[in-house]
Design a protein around this motif. Sequence first.
Motif, short mmCIF file in Angstrom:
data_model
loop_
_atom_site.label_atom_id
_atom_site.label_comp_id
_atom_site.label_asym_id
_atom_site.label_seq_id
_atom_site.Cartn_x
_atom_site.Cartn_y
_atom_site.Cartn_z
N LYS A 1 0.82 -1.22 0.00
CA LYS A 1 0.00 0.00 0.00
C LYS A 1 0.85 1.26 0.00
O LYS A 1 0.33 2.36 -0.12
CB LYS A 1 -0.92 0.01 1.22
CG LYS A 1 -2.00 -1.03 1.16
CD LYS A 1 -2.93 -0.89 2.34
CE LYS A 1 -4.04 -1.91 2.27
NZ LYS A 1 -4.91 -1.82 3.45
N LYS B 1 2.51 2.44 2.57
CA LYS B 1 2.43 3.12 3.86
C LYS B 1 3.82 3.22 4.49
O LYS B 1 4.61 2.29 4.41
CB LYS B 1 1.49 2.36 4.80
CG LYS B 1 0.07 2.42 4.35
CD LYS B 1 -0.94 1.63 5.16
CE LYS B 1 -0.56 1.11 6.49
NZ LYS B 1 -1.66 0.49 7.22
N ARG C 1 5.57 -1.15 -6.33
CA ARG C 1 4.40 -1.77 -5.72
C ARG C 1 4.31 -3.24 -6.11
O ARG C 1 4.66 -3.63 -7.22
CB ARG C 1 3.13 -1.06 -6.17
CG ARG C 1 3.02 0.38 -5.68
CD ARG C 1 2.83 0.37 -4.17
NE ARG C 1 2.86 1.69 -3.60
CZ ARG C 1 1.80 2.47 -3.48
NH1 ARG C 1 0.63 2.09 -3.93
NH2 ARG C 1 1.92 3.65 -2.92
#
Length: 182
Positions: free
Chosen positions: A158, A160, A171
Amino acid sequence: MSRIGKKPIIIPAGVEVKLDGNNITVKGPKGQLDYTFNSDISVEVAGSEINVTRPDDNKEHRSLHGLTRTLIANMIEGVTNGYSKELNINGVGYRAQKQGNNLVMNLGFSHQVIVSEVPGIKIEVPEPTKIIISGIDKQQVGQFAADVRKNRPPEPYKGKGIKYVDEYIRRKEGKAAKGAKK
């Protein structure tokens, strides 16, 4: 010969350079930095230029030649303009704030992460998700930014965590749905 090492370093107005044996001191409008270079490398201040030379083409001397020149150039850049690193915080509920000389971060842990300001480093938090670290020593600014980022590095699913502004996070795709295998 080293292409970087043989370039002269221009001393801008308002910067004072002192050479004392193997020690060089650079004083400018933002502060003062010192560096002790290897005794095999010779540094000469001639007018408004600094020249770095090496005695021979020995492998160690070749590597020290460019390094010494770059470190001195970084010192001059630091005392005139300074260095800064910007960090972004991504994640629901992740935020930072400045309390006195401390950087207090909520990073999804059960506790707050507190990082104290060190001498020579200035921390700014213009937004809850943005941290700016600045100072005159390039190595110290980079190390402090890396230490702050180490508290919650970005994760690949994600994104984060704490990342540099110009950093790209590769990703990964999550788990495939059950039964998708043929």
